[in-house]
Motif scaffolding. Structure first.
Motif, short mmCIF file in Angstrom:
data_model
loop_
_atom_site.label_atom_id
_atom_site.label_comp_id
_atom_site.label_asym_id
_atom_site.label_seq_id
_atom_site.Cartn_x
_atom_site.Cartn_y
_atom_site.Cartn_z
N ARG A 10 0.81 -1.22 0.00
CA ARG A 10 0.00 0.00 0.00
C ARG A 10 0.84 1.26 0.00
O ARG A 10 0.69 2.11 -0.90
N PRO A 11 1.75 1.44 0.95
CA PRO A 11 2.51 2.70 0.94
C PRO A 11 3.45 2.82 -0.27
O PRO A 11 3.68 3.92 -0.77
N VAL A 12 3.98 1.70 -0.74
CA VAL A 12 4.87 1.75 -1.89
C VAL A 12 4.11 2.20 -3.14
O VAL A 12 4.56 3.08 -3.88
N LEU A 13 2.95 1.60 -3.35
CA LEU A 13 2.15 1.97 -4.52
C LEU A 13 1.63 3.40 -4.42
O LEU A 13 1.59 4.13 -5.42
N THR A 14 1.29 3.82 -3.22
CA THR A 14 0.82 5.19 -3.00
C THR A 14 1.93 6.18 -3.32
O THR A 14 1.71 7.19 -4.00
N ARG A 15 3.13 5.91 -2.81
CA ARG A 15 4.27 6.81 -3.08
C ARG A 15 4.61 6.85 -4.56
O ARG A 15 4.90 7.91 -5.12
N LEU A 16 4.57 5.69 -5.22
CA LEU A 16 4.86 5.63 -6.65
C LEU A 16 3.84 6.46 -7.42
O LEU A 16 4.21 7.26 -8.30
N ALA A 17 2.57 6.29 -7.10
CA ALA A 17 1.52 7.05 -7.79
C ALA A 17 1.70 8.55 -7.56
O ALA A 17 1.57 9.36 -8.49
N ARG A 18 2.03 8.94 -6.33
CA ARG A 18 2.24 10.36 -6.02
C ARG A 18 3.41 10.92 -6.81
O ARG A 18 3.34 12.00 -7.39
N ARG A 19 4.53 10.17 -6.84
CA ARG A 19 5.71 10.66 -7.57
C ARG A 19 5.43 10.79 -9.06
O ARG A 19 5.86 11.75 -9.71
N MET A 20 4.67 9.86 -9.62
CA MET A 20 4.36 9.94 -11.04
C MET A 20 3.44 11.13 -11.32
O MET A 20 3.59 11.81 -12.35
N ARG A 21 2.51 11.42 -10.42
CA ARG A 21 1.67 12.61 -10.58
C ARG A 21 2.52 13.87 -10.53
O ARG A 21 2.32 14.80 -11.31
N GLN A 22 3.49 13.90 -9.62
CA GLN A 22 4.37 15.06 -9.50
C GLN A 22 5.21 15.24 -10.77
O GLN A 22 5.43 16.36 -11.23
N GLU A 23 5.67 14.13 -11.32
CA GLU A 23 6.50 14.19 -12.53
C GLU A 23 5.70 14.66 -13.73
O GLU A 23 6.25 15.27 -14.64
N ALA A 24 4.40 14.39 -13.76
CA ALA A 24 3.56 14.83 -14.87
C ALA A 24 3.59 16.35 -14.94
O ALA A 24 3.52 16.94 -16.01
N ASN A 25 3.68 16.99 -13.78
CA ASN A 25 3.92 18.42 -13.64
C ASN A 25 3.11 19.28 -14.60
O ASN A 25 3.61 20.24 -15.14
N GLY A 26 1.87 18.92 -14.80
CA GLY A 26 1.00 19.74 -15.61
C GLY A 26 0.26 20.73 -14.75
O GLY A 26 0.46 20.81 -13.54
N ASP A 27 -0.57 21.51 -15.38
CA ASP A 27 -1.34 22.47 -14.60
C ASP A 27 -2.76 21.99 -14.35
O ASP A 27 -3.61 22.76 -13.94
N LEU A 28 -3.00 20.70 -14.57
CA LEU A 28 -4.27 20.10 -14.21
C LEU A 28 -4.12 19.38 -12.88
O LEU A 28 -3.05 18.87 -12.56
#
Length: 141
Positions: A14-32
């Protein structure tokens, strides 16, 4: 072979997948926002959709879906048309601009993850490939 309880594995994953998802969202770095990106992706995949169908698929309230759609429409990422089966409702579809933006977001996320995966051994890559298959199956059930 070592055995592990499903509860212990869930606790570890759970925490590993949550952190991975968060980091990927951060990397997307869009304005949405993540909610807006998720809505656009759902519309792209399943659309055209009514606002109610979007709310149901995204597990959000109808007023939230309405606000998200208004913002996406304002930016030209989705377009509304009359629902031929119910003139009181509308159908929402992704525009070419919306599809391009989704592609760019996905490419940034893929690039981030690919860079991290390049540091792994071939054996670890095979294990992760198998894990991806298993997780896909779990999510489809």
């Amino acid at each position: 072979m070592r055995t592990i309880s499903t509860t212990d594995l869930a606790h570890r994953l759970r925490p590993v997948l949550t952190r991975l998802a968060r980091r990927m969202r951060q990397e997307a770095n869009g304005d949405l926002t993540p909610t807006q990106v998720a809505a656009l992706a759902t519309i792209s995949r399943f659309g055209p959709l009514t606002p109610s169908e979007l709310a149901s698929r995204e597990k959000i309230q109808r007023p939230t879906a309405t606000r998200v759609l208004a913002l996406l429409e304002e930016r030209g990422l989705v377009a509304r048309t009359a629902d031929p089966s119910d003139r009181r409702s509308s159908l929402v579809a992704a525009t070419p601009v919306g599809l391009e933006l989704l592609d760019a977001v996905r490419e940034r996320k893929d690039a981030f993850l690919a860079l991290r995966l390049e540091t792994l051994s071939p054996e670890d890559l095979v294990i992760l490939d198998r894990a991806a298959e298993i997780l896909e199956r779990v999510l489809d059930e």
